[in-house]
Design a protein around this motif. Structure first.
Motif, mmCIF file in Angstrom:
data_model
loop_
_atom_site.group_PDB
_atom_site.id
_atom_site.type_symbol
_atom_site.label_atom_id
_atom_site.label_comp_id
_atom_site.label_asym_id
_atom_site.label_seq_id
_atom_site.Cartn_x
_atom_site.Cartn_y
_atom_site.Cartn_z
ATOM 1 N N HIS A 173 36.208 -25.466 61.075
ATOM 2 C CA HIS A 173 36.795 -25.737 62.267
ATOM 3 C C HIS A 173 36.615 -24.185 63.347
ATOM 4 C CE1 HIS A 173 40.713 -25.965 59.824
ATOM 5 N NE2 HIS A 173 40.454 -27.486 60.474
ATOM 6 N N GLU A 174 35.358 -23.236 62.667
ATOM 7 C CA GLU A 174 35.252 -22.621 63.655
ATOM 8 C C GLU A 174 33.505 -22.322 63.341
ATOM 9 O OE1 GLU A 174 36.364 -18.238 63.003
ATOM 10 O OE2 GLU A 174 38.025 -18.728 63.502
ATOM 11 N N GLY A 175 32.782 -23.803 64.645
ATOM 12 C CA GLY A 175 31.193 -23.540 64.709
ATOM 13 C C GLY A 175 30.936 -23.764 66.473
ATOM 14 N N GLY A 176 29.475 -23.654 66.051
ATOM 15 C CA GLY A 176 28.699 -24.080 66.948
ATOM 16 C C GLY A 176 29.122 -22.218 67.769
ATOM 17 N N PRO A 177 29.001 -22.476 69.229
ATOM 18 C CA PRO A 177 27.868 -21.294 69.668
ATOM 19 C C PRO A 177 29.331 -20.083 69.828
ATOM 20 C CG PRO A 177 26.838 -22.935 71.097
ATOM 21 C CD PRO A 177 27.921 -23.668 69.745
ATOM 22 N N GLY A 178 29.932 -20.972 69.593
ATOM 23 C CA GLY A 178 31.170 -19.295 69.847
ATOM 24 C C GLY A 178 31.705 -18.826 68.261
ATOM 25 N N SER A 179 30.956 -19.086 67.340
ATOM 26 C CA SER A 179 30.920 -18.679 65.981
ATOM 27 C C SER A 179 29.481 -18.583 65.596
ATOM 28 C CB SER A 179 31.166 -19.580 65.174
ATOM 29 O OG SER A 179 33.125 -20.252 65.497
ATOM 30 N N ASP A 180 28.854 -18.848 66.361
ATOM 31 C CA ASP A 180 27.453 -18.668 65.298
ATOM 32 C C ASP A 180 26.564 -19.017 66.348
ATOM 33 O OD1 ASP A 180 25.263 -18.631 63.619
ATOM 34 O OD2 ASP A 180 24.720 -20.485 62.792
ATOM 35 N N THR A 181 25.229 -17.492 66.308
ATOM 36 C CA THR A 181 24.657 -17.686 67.714
ATOM 37 C C THR A 181 23.305 -18.554 67.854
ATOM 38 O OG1 THR A 181 24.571 -15.177 68.233
ATOM 39 C CG2 THR A 181 23.139 -16.139 69.098
ATOM 40 N N GLY A 182 23.241 -19.592 68.997
ATOM 41 C CA GLY A 182 21.825 -20.020 68.685
ATOM 42 C C GLY A 182 20.839 -19.356 69.430
ATOM 43 N N LEU A 183 19.405 -19.932 69.327
ATOM 44 C CA LEU A 183 18.226 -19.748 70.082
ATOM 45 C C LEU A 183 17.031 -20.753 70.229
ATOM 46 C CD1 LEU A 183 16.479 -15.919 68.098
ATOM 47 C CD2 LEU A 183 18.163 -16.405 69.941
ATOM 48 N N THR A 184 16.362 -20.822 71.095
ATOM 49 C CA THR A 184 15.532 -21.588 71.146
ATOM 50 C C THR A 184 14.217 -21.090 70.853
ATOM 51 O OG1 THR A 184 15.829 -21.450 73.487
ATOM 52 C CG2 THR A 184 13.789 -22.667 73.259
ATOM 53 N N GLY A 185 14.053 -22.347 69.720
ATOM 54 C CA GLY A 185 12.515 -23.400 68.776
ATOM 55 C C GLY A 185 12.535 -22.408 67.162
ATOM 56 N N ARG A 186 13.814 -22.554 66.988
ATOM 57 C CA ARG A 186 14.562 -21.593 65.456
ATOM 58 C C ARG A 186 14.438 -22.669 64.488
ATOM 59 N NH1 ARG A 186 18.482 -16.289 64.570
ATOM 60 N NH2 ARG A 186 19.921 -18.301 65.561
ATOM 61 N N LYS A 187 14.333 -24.278 65.119
ATOM 62 C CA LYS A 187 14.359 -25.333 63.910
ATOM 63 C C LYS A 187 13.078 -26.122 63.935
ATOM 64 C CE LYS A 187 18.370 -24.784 61.993
ATOM 65 N NZ LYS A 187 18.390 -22.999 62.318
ATOM 66 N N ILE A 188 12.433 -25.049 64.083
ATOM 67 C CA ILE A 188 10.718 -26.422 63.742
ATOM 68 C C ILE A 188 10.870 -27.034 63.014
ATOM 69 C CG2 ILE A 188 9.461 -24.297 65.292
ATOM 70 C CD1 ILE A 188 8.132 -23.026 62.747
ATOM 71 N N ILE A 189 10.544 -26.608 61.556
ATOM 72 C CA ILE A 189 10.955 -27.306 60.691
ATOM 73 C C ILE A 189 11.368 -29.440 60.411
ATOM 74 C CG2 ILE A 189 11.094 -28.446 58.114
ATOM 75 C CD1 ILE A 189 8.784 -25.975 58.713
ATOM 76 N N VAL A 190 12.928 -29.076 61.610
ATOM 77 C CA VAL A 190 13.417 -30.056 61.381
ATOM 78 C C VAL A 190 12.844 -30.725 62.674
ATOM 79 C CG1 VAL A 190 16.227 -30.472 62.688
ATOM 80 C CG2 VAL A 190 15.858 -29.053 60.813
ATOM 81 N N ASP A 191 12.318 -30.397 63.564
ATOM 82 C CA ASP A 191 12.176 -30.475 64.534
ATOM 83 C C ASP A 191 10.812 -31.686 64.246
ATOM 84 O OD1 ASP A 191 13.498 -29.652 66.592
ATOM 85 O OD2 ASP A 191 11.701 -28.094 66.914
ATOM 86 N N THR A 192 9.983 -31.157 62.538
ATOM 87 C CA THR A 192 8.432 -31.843 62.841
ATOM 88 C C THR A 192 8.525 -33.297 61.713
ATOM 89 O OG1 THR A 192 7.907 -30.332 61.795
ATOM 90 C CG2 THR A 192 7.331 -30.344 63.784
ATOM 91 N N TYR A 193 8.323 -32.163 60.643
ATOM 92 C CA TYR A 193 8.484 -33.002 59.353
ATOM 93 C C TYR A 193 8.959 -33.171 58.129
ATOM 94 C CZ TYR A 193 4.088 -34.482 62.456
ATOM 95 O OH TYR A 193 3.953 -34.556 63.035
ATOM 96 N N GLY A 194 10.172 -31.830 58.282
ATOM 97 C CA GLY A 194 10.825 -31.472 57.320
ATOM 98 C C GLY A 194 10.733 -30.871 56.016
ATOM 99 N N GLY A 195 9.504 -30.001 56.370
ATOM 100 C CA GLY A 195 8.688 -29.698 54.881
ATOM 101 C C GLY A 195 7.360 -30.412 54.465
ATOM 102 N N TRP A 196 6.943 -31.587 55.009
ATOM 103 C CA TRP A 196 6.666 -32.170 53.734
ATOM 104 C C TRP A 196 5.484 -32.334 54.012
ATOM 105 C CZ3 TRP A 196 7.434 -35.191 49.424
ATOM 106 C CH2 TRP A 196 6.058 -35.848 48.904
ATOM 107 N N ALA A 197 4.913 -31.990 55.583
ATOM 108 C CA ALA A 197 3.984 -31.257 55.790
ATOM 109 C C ALA A 197 3.786 -29.792 56.690
ATOM 110 C CB ALA A 197 3.653 -32.319 57.192
ATOM 111 N N GLN A 198 2.409 -29.765 56.177
ATOM 112 C CA GLN A 198 2.456 -28.332 57.215
ATOM 113 C C GLN A 198 2.580 -27.878 58.454
ATOM 114 O OE1 GLN A 198 -0.083 -29.420 54.860
ATOM 115 N NE2 GLN A 198 -1.070 -27.954 54.696
#
Length: 385
Positions: A241-266
């Protein structure tokens, strides 16, 4: 050792590899979208704008910082509010909504950087493509992204009631050598309202029927992988029930593996969102993806990894590396020669060739910068080599 090197070392001929994704409502992705929306706004009024925008999102608050230089000025607060509203955070009871406090600490960029025609910093960038999917992306990250795209569609259409914007997925595939053979497990964890309309069991079953099975049917028709022994886990920890920035701080640029190849490539380590294309962390990574995709799409290899290295102030990469992991139809050295002949690898050449000085970045800030979500992007096109 990464999965990409397993075959070369004679190991892991049968193994499981997993990738994860996060939704547009994940706190880090909220920040990525805000940063890229501000970048787009500046490029829209001045294509020569230099922008490095960082964002922090937390309980009832967004904080902006970074550097910019532009011939025009814009009001960033309405841009931030629209991004938050479009994602779906419109209820103050969630602890974060489009009327949250916005603190703007963006300031002027150094004039020394604005006259530089070369790389704005040193760094490493990788691009990758393979023939596992039609978009030439690794299959675990592609399925993980598609699950959350379909979950967002179900949330916004109302076909699955009670959903809220924050969510994560994780998908594990069994590989034999370099080929995906079966999907082993699939996880979706999603933020949701109090389940007044549905029992928790019914809620999870509805997600399975409306999101998971259609995604597997869609992807399976393309890939023909085995899903007979698939384990599906929806909110395995329980109600959320408790999610999003109201419960968990977010920052730009912290999901670089999600943004690219999921860890399969460097990955070279540099984030993308909030950075104008003079930052080679972004533009050179896009160019490396385009070149790798062109190598595979032209039939020169079944998979291709490209690495660039840049030195601050230099216009061309210090080095170019090609690796096809034994799948090349011609030697890797010959592919490198083709690349150097066919592509202008200067910083300004990359920007001009891919048309990166346009307001095109907000759509990249959720569900991946490469692959299925970016079919019309210049770096996703294939140049026949």
């Amino acid at each position: 050792m990464t999965a990409l090197h397993a075959k070369q070392a004679g190991q892991k001929q049968s193994y499981i590899f997993a990738s994860e994704s996060v939704s547009e409502g994940h706190p880090d992705k909220v920040c990525d979208q805000i940063s890229d929306a501000i970048l787009d706004a500046y490029l829209d009024v001045d294509p020569a704008s230099r922008v490095a925008c960082e964002c922090l999102a937390t309980l009832d608050r967004v904080i902006l910082s970074g550097e910019l230089r532009s011939s025009q000025s814009i009001e960033v607060e309405p841009i931030v509010q629209k991004v938050i509203r479009d994602i779906g955070y419109t209820d103050a009871k969630l602890g974060f909504d489009d009327k949250c406090q916005i603190q703007n600490y963006l300031h002027k960029q150094s004039a020394e950087l604005s006259i530089n025609k070369g790389a704005g910093d040193q760094g490493l960038m990788f691009g990758y493509a393979c023939n596992q999917t039609k978009s030439l992306m690794p299959v675990p990250i592609e399925v993980a992204q598609q699950l959350l795209i379909n979950l967002a569609i179900a949330r916004k259409s109302g076909s699955v009631p009670c959903l809220l914007p924050d969510a994560k997925s994780q998908v594990s595939f069994r590989f034999e050598g370099r080929k995906p053979r079966a999907v082993e497990s699939l996880v979706i964890s999603t933020h949701h309202q109090n389940l007044c309309e549905l029992s928790f069991a019914d809620f999870k079953e509805l997600i399975t029927q409306k999101v998971v099975y259609p995604t597997l049917t869609q992807m399976g028709a393309e890939l023909s992988f085995d899903d007979r022994d698939l384990k599906i886990l929806i909110n395995p920890l329980g109600e959320w029930h408790e999610g999003g920035p109201g419960s968990d701080t977010g920052l730009t640029g912290r999901k670089i593996i999600v943004d690219t190849y999921g860890g399969w490539a460097q990955h070279g380590g540099g984030a993308f969102s909030g950075k104008d294309p003079t930052k080679v962390d972004r533009s050179a990574a896009y160019m490396a993806r385009h070149i790798a995709k062109s190598v595979v799409g032209s039939g020169l290899a079944d998979e291709c990894l490209i690495q660039f290295s840049f030195v601050i102030g230099q216009e061309e990469p210090e080095s170019v590396m090609v690796e096809t992991f034994g799948s090349g139809k011609v030697p890797d050295t010959q592919i490198e020669e083709i690349i150097r002949k066919e592509f202008d690898l200067t910083v300004l050449g990359i920007i001009e060739y891919l048309g990166l000085d346009r307001p095109i970045y907000l759509p990249t800030a959720a569900y991946g910068h490469f692959g299925l979500n970016m079919k019309d992007a210049s770096w996703e096109q294939i140049k026949k080599l």
